[in-house]
Design an enzyme around this catalytic site. Sequence first.
Site, short mmCIF file in Angstrom:
data_model
loop_
_atom_site.label_atom_id
_atom_site.label_comp_id
_atom_site.label_asym_id
_atom_site.label_seq_id
_atom_site.Cartn_x
_atom_site.Cartn_y
_atom_site.Cartn_z
N LYS A 175 -16.13 -14.12 9.50
CA LYS A 175 -16.04 -12.88 10.03
C LYS A 175 -16.53 -11.67 9.00
CE LYS A 175 -13.59 -9.07 10.82
NZ LYS A 175 -13.22 -8.28 9.49
N ASP A 204 0.70 -1.26 0.02
CA ASP A 204 0.00 -0.02 -0.06
C ASP A 204 0.91 1.30 0.06
OD1 ASP A 204 -2.38 -1.24 0.13
OD2 ASP A 204 -2.66 -1.09 2.36
N GLY A 247 -17.23 -3.22 19.76
CA GLY A 247 -16.69 -4.82 19.70
C GLY A 247 -17.37 -5.84 18.76
N ARG A 294 -14.27 -5.14 -1.52
CA ARG A 294 -13.35 -4.06 -2.17
C ARG A 294 -14.09 -3.57 -3.44
NH1 ARG A 294 -11.53 -1.97 1.37
NH2 ARG A 294 -9.68 -3.05 2.00
N GLY A 354 -6.22 -2.49 9.34
CA GLY A 354 -5.79 -3.80 10.01
C GLY A 354 -6.48 -4.11 11.25
N ALA A 355 -7.35 -3.26 11.98
CA ALA A 355 -8.06 -3.78 13.05
C ALA A 355 -8.59 -5.15 12.89
CB ALA A 355 -8.97 -2.80 13.43
N GLY A 356 -9.65 -5.23 11.69
CA GLY A 356 -9.98 -6.31 11.44
C GLY A 356 -9.07 -7.43 11.37
N ASP A 357 -8.19 -7.44 10.53
CA ASP A 357 -6.96 -8.51 10.50
C ASP A 357 -6.40 -8.94 11.88
OD1 ASP A 357 -7.85 -7.99 7.81
OD2 ASP A 357 -6.17 -6.86 7.41
N ALA A 391 -17.40 -22.64 4.62
CA ALA A 391 -16.41 -22.21 5.76
C ALA A 391 -17.04 -22.57 7.07
CB ALA A 391 -16.66 -20.55 5.88
N GLU A 407 -20.52 -5.03 5.98
CA GLU A 407 -20.49 -6.20 4.97
C GLU A 407 -21.91 -6.75 5.19
OE1 GLU A 407 -15.63 -6.45 4.86
OE2 GLU A 407 -16.88 -7.79 6.41
N GLY A 467 -2.39 -6.38 2.63
CA GLY A 467 -3.22 -7.55 2.11
C GLY A 467 -3.73 -8.17 3.23
P1 ATP Z 1 -10.71 -3.23 8.82
O1 ATP Z 1 -11.10 -1.87 9.42
O2 ATP Z 1 -9.54 -3.83 9.06
O3 ATP Z 1 -11.42 -3.37 7.39
P2 ATP Z 1 -13.17 -4.51 10.17
O4 ATP Z 1 -14.23 -3.21 9.58
O5 ATP Z 1 -13.63 -5.63 10.17
O6 ATP Z 1 -11.72 -4.23 9.73
P3 ATP Z 1 -13.57 -3.12 12.82
O7 ATP Z 1 -14.79 -3.56 13.09
O8 ATP Z 1 -13.23 -1.64 12.63
O9 ATP Z 1 -12.98 -3.87 11.58
O10 ATP Z 1 -12.53 -3.54 14.01
C1 ATP Z 1 -12.27 -4.81 14.26
C2 ATP Z 1 -12.37 -5.04 15.80
O11 ATP Z 1 -11.31 -4.49 16.36
C3 ATP Z 1 -13.69 -4.67 16.36
O12 ATP Z 1 -14.34 -5.75 16.40
C4 ATP Z 1 -13.05 -4.25 18.05
O13 ATP Z 1 -12.92 -5.45 18.63
C5 ATP Z 1 -11.67 -3.68 17.43
N1 ATP Z 1 -11.89 -2.10 17.33
C6 ATP Z 1 -11.97 -1.51 16.31
N2 ATP Z 1 -12.08 -0.21 16.50
C7 ATP Z 1 -12.04 0.04 17.70
C8 ATP Z 1 -12.31 1.11 18.60
N3 ATP Z 1 -12.16 2.42 18.15
N4 ATP Z 1 -12.15 0.91 19.83
C9 ATP Z 1 -12.10 -0.27 20.45
N5 ATP Z 1 -12.00 -1.21 19.75
C10 ATP Z 1 -11.95 -1.32 18.29
#
Ligand code: ATP
Length: 319
Positions: free
Chosen positions: A193, A13, A232, A168, A256-259, A189, A198, A35
């Site tokens: 998640k 990226d 959460g 995407r 990367g939070a989701g990953d 699956a 989504e 990725g």
């Molecule tokens: P991505 O943003 O990577 O595409 P995503 O949309 O699946 O992925 P989020 O739902 O934003 O991911 O975040 C994944 C997890 O990270 C959440 O379920 C939560 O547990 C944690 N998280 C994300 N943002 C926060 C926040 N601001 N405060 C606390 N926990 C968070």
Amino acid sequence: GELVVSFGEMLVDFVPTVAGVSLAEAPAFLKAPGGAPANVSIAVARLGGEAAFVGKLGDDEFGRMLAAILRDNGVDDGAVVFDAGARTALAFVTLRADGEREFMFYRNPSADMLLTADELNVDVIKRATVFHYGSISLIAEPCRSAHLRAMEIAKEAGALLSYDPNPREALWSSREEARTKILSIWDQADIVKVSESEVEFLTGIDSVEDDVVMKLWRPTFKLLLVTLGGKGCKYYARDFRGVVPSYKIQQVDTTGAGDAFVGALLRKIVQDPSSLQNQEKLEEAIKFANACGAITTTKKGAIPSLPTEIEVLQLMENA
Ligand code: ATP
């Protein structure tokens, strides 16, 4: 075993050096390895787990840089193959002032899209306790067939299949194409998640009420997760369901939070697969995953902000 094998794309990226600009306005870009499946493998390894990545990179400087990043982070890169004739994928990514993410991909086609079923490292896939993948690798042949074959090999060898679809939209020919192809492997699956947006993309309904989410449930699933950002995560297992709130942190960049969440959850599941049948253990695993996702939002970038196990446990204890 406790091996998590991730399959799919790894790319570079390019992210603007300043916040809140369009790609055209950006004065300069920083390299950020990414990725989603690669991020998940590094998340698992950072937590002290056993992880391998399966995919294809260009036989170019960026491809070799990415393989080195996997190795330096403790991910087995023995199943990474290199394409002499195609480049490593690039993506220019910006978070504009209006909050919208803007993507520009260089994949015409990139090496990741050219992985063939014959190039799969069957030995590594067969050793997986969990085999994890997304949906970008379903977009184009020959990678699509390699992806489907890899799922078969993993399933036959007894692995749990973990799916994190990614709609995407810039990469698919249409929204409908994305939806159809994402759902084409839905039923295979064990663990899925999705994020709130989504759920709307896949169901057409802007809600994460249980009756809406349950449209995505299949009787063969072991776990369906809906991540809710700072709120959460909702979880649906065969015999129970619930919500696990996340931790309070100072959010800087959600990349990367989701990953990180998925990597942490899979780490817990390979350590104790009975967590899928035990509500108390599952909630504990999801708390750990929430904390891991939360920490990842406190720093810029995906890979540099992935926490160690100690950092995750510290956040959980201090909460
Ligand atoms: P991505 O943003 O990577 O595409 P995503 O949309 O699946 O992925 P989020 O739902 O934003 O991911 O975040 C994944 C997890 O990270 C959440 O379920 C939560 O547990 C944690 N998280 C994300 N943002 C926060 C926040 N601001 N405060 C606390 N926990 C968070």
